[in-house]
Design an enzyme around this catalytic site. Structure first.
Site: not given
Ligand code: PGA
Length: 259
Positions: A155, A150, A148
């Protein structure tokens, strides 16, 4: 607006290429013995940390740098004890500090004590932000990006001026992170996160994203304008950001622009 440096690499080379780059950049900041590394967690980072550990075993200067560095984690779940394998403290010790032989006291994470204590100054910074100021700021901040958009657990809706704080996780973030827990109901609803303001003050940022699921957020971050709808896009305002993508994560970028 400064340009981001962009590297698009095949998935098979992703962790090695990004890890090699991070190791090289650690010597751009003068005194590598008091290096300050901002750390990220999650699936994307595992391979990059494994590359760094492998290189540190072969290169004594890098090994010393990583053993003596200060580590500041971007985020931590609310309510998970450090010995919980899903906590980010556990992740950092398992994937980086223990294999490097770095003392655990070198690692700091945002927590109830450092984030929820009353703001230290009129500008609203937390104890955690002040700890980062006190060591001279972050030299290199590692980051991922959420599906999304973030950045850490900032967020969508997060302000550019935000400091470290306690936040509620977006439903999509909980869903995406459920893969690390045995049951999706175990995913914490809240976290402590570094704020965007502190991330933007890092001297350099290296953001890594792999996989098709990140393609939309990556496209928005790189080709849009800085905005709260995609907190990672605030990095467009930073002067030294390097982005590593695999071909899947780059697949929504406008074709031709980056080849
Ligand atoms: P991920 O998380 O490496 O597990 O995809 C990255 C994030 O959500 O910033």
């Amino acid at each position: 607006m400064a340009k981001m440096k962009l590297f698009i690499v095949p998935s098979a080379d992703f962790a090695t290429t990004a890890g090699d780059y991070v190791a090289r950049r650690m010597f751009d900041f003068g005194d590598a013995v008091s290096f300050v590394l901002g750390t990220a967690t999650g699936g994307t980072m595992e391979g990059i940390y494994s590359t760094l550990v492998g290189k540190a075993r072969r290169d004594s200067d890098l090994g010393l740098c990583l053993r003596t560095a200060h580590y500041f984690g971007m985020d931590e779940y609310v309510g998970l004890e450090p010995d919980n394998p899903q906590s980010y403290e556990f992740f950092m010790k398992k994937h980086l500090l223990a294999p490097l032989g770095t003392p655990t006291r070198n690692l700091k994470l945002p927590s109830e004590k450092t984030v929820l204590a009353s703001p230290l100054a009129e500008d609203g910074r937390s104890v955690y932000d002040q700890m980062i100021f006190d060591v001279g700021g972050i030299d290199l901040q590692l980051a991922g990006i959420g599906e999304n958009g973030h950045l850490a657990f900032n967020e969508p809706g997060s302000m550019r001026t935000s400091w470290a704080r306690r936040v509620e996780l977006a439903p999509g973030t909980k869903e995406a992170n459920a893969r690390f827990f045995s049951n999706s109901s175990e995913v914490p609803c809240e976290a402590y996160t570094m704020g965007i303001q502190t991330i933007l003050r890092a001297k350099s940022v290296v953001l890594c994203a792999s996989g098709k699921k990140k393609a939309r957020a990556v496209q928005r971050m790189i080709e849009g304008r800085p905005g709260s709808d995609c907190p990672a896009s605030f990095l467009l305002d930073h002067g030294d950001v390097t982005v590593f993508l695999d071909w899947d994560a780059a697949s929504d970028l406008r074709s031709g622009l980056y080849t």
